[in-house]
Design an enzyme around this catalytic site. Structure first.
Site, PDB file in Angstrom:
ATOM      1  N   PHE A 112      43.135  53.847  52.627  1.00 23.51           N
ATOM      2  CA  PHE A 112      42.850  54.320  51.281  1.00 23.51           C
ATOM      3  C   PHE A 112      42.562  53.106  50.394  1.00 23.51           C
ATOM      4  CE2 PHE A 112      43.983  56.173  47.105  1.00 23.51           C
ATOM      5  CZ  PHE A 112      43.049  57.194  47.119  1.00 23.51           C
ATOM      6  N   ASP A 183      51.119  53.266  56.122  1.00 20.87           N
ATOM      7  CA  ASP A 183      51.031  54.209  55.006  1.00 20.87           C
ATOM      8  C   ASP A 183      50.950  55.614  55.607  1.00 20.87           C
ATOM      9  OD1 ASP A 183      50.210  55.905  52.968  1.00 20.87           O
ATOM     10  OD2 ASP A 183      48.917  54.416  52.014  1.00 20.87           O
ATOM     11  N   TYR A 208      53.277  64.128  46.983  1.00 20.22           N
ATOM     12  CA  TYR A 208      52.557  65.205  46.284  1.00 20.22           C
ATOM     13  C   TYR A 208      51.526  65.894  47.166  1.00 20.22           C
ATOM     14  CZ  TYR A 208      49.739  61.016  45.210  1.00 20.22           C
ATOM     15  OH  TYR A 208      49.048  59.826  45.288  1.00 20.22           O
ATOM     16  N   LYS A 209      51.328  65.372  48.374  1.00 19.54           N
ATOM     17  CA  LYS A 209      50.365  66.000  49.293  1.00 19.54           C
ATOM     18  C   LYS A 209      51.103  67.059  50.115  1.00 19.54           C
ATOM     19  CE  LYS A 209      47.522  61.793  49.537  1.00 19.54           C
ATOM     20  NZ  LYS A 209      46.284  62.296  48.936  1.00 19.54           N
ATOM     21  N   ARG A 354      35.976  67.683  52.815  1.00 13.38           N
ATOM     22  CA  ARG A 354      37.294  67.533  53.435  1.00 13.38           C
ATOM     23  C   ARG A 354      38.140  68.787  53.233  1.00 13.38           C
ATOM     24  NH1 ARG A 354      41.520  62.914  51.378  1.00 13.38           N
ATOM     25  NH2 ARG A 354      41.964  64.481  49.805  1.00 13.38           N
TER      26      ARG A 354
END
Lengths: 395, 395
Positions: A112, A183, A208-209, A354
């Site tokens: 990311f 990560d 939060y995912k 996605r």
């Protein structure tokens, strides 16, 4: 067997929406609003400053850490929660670099971007000639050698869902004297992660995912027990001090991973996260992974049967995280058209559509319907309207 | 004139409690729980990922920054909100150090320990022979010379309430080529701060004290307009990037203070903070300061008339922030006894009884009653019970 019909009932899912973006922001757990309201009313409202002791706020970074730790295979007491993922990447990377004299950080261009930016910023701050070497994901293994100090990777590629071999790469890295920083942003709550078994040195992630902690939910950091008492924190905040309320003039790092605490933790976000983590009670991660693969495989099959979209994700489900991506040269507009029809995925530059698969609250029927709507949009060309090409600030 | 009877109605204050600890954690604004619940229900619940655009979450760090900026005399667009105060100190100090070749950071032992720890951690990370020089608060002015690169101070001493001459020290620092970093933790919402007029280079602060944002409410950072486009961020998170959603491999700092954004901001905490900041609409900071001084002076007079406690704060109200501290060798036990009687202040090692004065929700009657209860506890010796000597984790 995990009862996914039961977990689905724990979430609020808007009428008419098929939400395939839980890999970006998980939905609202039904109990979260009341949990936060109760915390505000009964703890903040009535206890005020006393809440830090009486309501246990001060202990929550470690208590939440253990709840998350159980989902990623961490030893109890070795995960703490707070700040944002970028901050946690900085902490992990700075501590990892302090463990080696080598100057090279190896990462890949599927990491990311914020992780790469954080590394650049740290290198600039260090000012001692460190180098960030960024290769293709497929080239990581062959690039590992004794010039590299730290291997910093995101296990699941945010664009394609490609999964790194965390155990194999960590083993090879260790054999070459390389410290690893993983990560788990797209792994925690999506895969059967085992930070202890893979012998990761540091691991970080967000909540939060797939963990559904809400917008701006805090991040977590794991420090392997073998490093916990020696890792050097770069962000020496008072709550990472051995005795924060002694108000010592000098910093002494707290026990183990507690030294990775920095400032006052976000107690409202914690209340929502605690509510969200309840959904994981009784979930078997192997069941979750199997269900995620069933949903993903079905989606790929449906989309490929109906459209000529090109799969951007690995075809082998064992090499994917919990998302599926397709390429389309006008991916942005296609995604906007999908969103207008209630199918929520997201677009990632330059051409990625996605879709995230989250068995906790997503069923096979919705996956099939999403594929049908996608096919209809492509077949009828409705995506190619001016309104769908207009860029928004956040995409 | 500011209507403090009206502002008081905006806060929930527990029955039977006299709260003199708003300088540690402000009370619950009555509107906050519903504001947070509405955000969770209508934005997170219904918009999910779309909330970043449709509900304006992405713009909130700057919007909240402007609301706070108005209370500290900042130019619009030059404050951003997020993370914790310790993180913001790190950002400000790292950027300040990057503006000078000098190696010395000057601070005082009245600075909050976390600020000093953060400086120590940054120096360790830099590894280039920087030095943190910590002097007595009274010695700061005379210690300023051309060996010093950065002056890092908290305007109001967290122990005694002693107020630094922010304008005078900044002027003298600038004349010597020194960059200034001001921590406004105990100033924002307590004093008529004027970061622009005093020409502070960097300023940081928290929002859970006088601004009543709730436990773990986010911090803020101000970068003077003259530095905003050149300040170098050490924590290069994606939301501080010029174009976060371009997912560029390389970091390019965002416009002005936006580069001091790091990761995904805490939207639940933001909702509570927004509710809390409504209480400041129509408040004149000069009125607030005058009311704070009236309350503080009355408290000192009442305590000194009834007890022989020694004032630890400056006697001149112009040289104090919005708190009053007294010394007592058994301060910890005395404060526990006070808390047991519903008078909430706090203890700061080694011997400080600290009381905060917050005109938004505190009146003169309560101040007099608090002094009477303090006097009664001291006169009757009830503080000297075993239960009041037992240390809690957080004090």
């Amino acid at each position: 067997m995990t009862d996914f019909a039961a977990t689905r009932c724990l979430f609020h899912l808007p009428e008419g929406m098929i939400y395939l973006d839980g890999n970006s922001l998980g939905p609202l757990p039904k109990s979260a609003a009341e949990r936060v309201a109760a915390m505000m009313r009964d703890e903040w409202g009535e206890m005020l400053i006393g809440g830090w002791n009486r309501a246990g706020w001060m202990a929550q970074p470690m208590a939440l850490g253990d709840r998350i730790g159980a989902l990623i295979g961490a030893e109890p007491g070795h995960v703490t929660v707070g700040d944002t993922l970028s901050i946690k990447v900085y902490q992990a990377l700075a501590a990892a670099l302090a463990m080696t004299d080598r100057k090279v950080i190896l990462s890949d261009n599927g990491n990311f971007p914020s992780d790469l930016y954080i590394a650049e910023g740290l290198i600039g701050t260090l000012g001692r000639g460190h180098e960030l070497r960024v290769v293709e994901p497929e080239a990581v293994e062959d690039t590992l050698d004794e010039s590299i100090g730290v291997l910093m990777l995101t296990e699941v590629d945010y664009r394609t869902g490609r999964l790194h071999d965390m155990k194999g790469l960590t083993e090879k890295a260790h054999a070459l004297g390389i410290v690893t920083v993983w990560d788990l942003a797209h792994s925690a709550g999506a895969l059967s992660v085992d930070v202890s078994g893979t012998r990761a040195d540091f691991a970080v992630g967000c909540t939060y995912k797939y963990l559904n902690g809400g917008p701006g939910a805090p991040a977590f950091i794991y420090v392997a027990p073998r490093h916990a008492e020696t890792a050097r924190p770069a962000l020496c905040g008072w709550l990472g001090h051995e005795a924060p309320f002694a108000f010592d003039p000098d910093y002494r790092p707290g026990a183990g991973v507690e030294r990775m605490r920095v400032g006052t933790p976000p107690i409202l976000q914690f209340a929502a996260l605690n509510a969200a983590l309840d959904a994981w009670d009784g979930v078997d991660m192997a069941d979750l992974r199997a269900a995620s693969q069933r949903l993903s495989e079905r989606f790929i099959a449906e989309v490929e049967a109906r459209t000529d979209l090109v799969l951007a994700s690995p075809r082998d489900p064992a090499r994917r995280g919990s998302q599926v991506s397709f390429r389309h040269p006008d991916g942005y507009a296609v995604m906007q058209a999908l969103i207008a029809r209630g199918v929520i995925g997201d677009f990632r530059a330059p051409d990625i559509l996605r879709f995230g698969f989250t068995p906790l609250y997503l069923g096979e029927e919705e996956v099939v319907e999403a594929a049908a709507i996608l096919s209809e949009i492509l077949t009828t060309g409705t995506w190619d309207r001016a309104e769908f090409h207009q860029r928004q600030a956040v995409t």
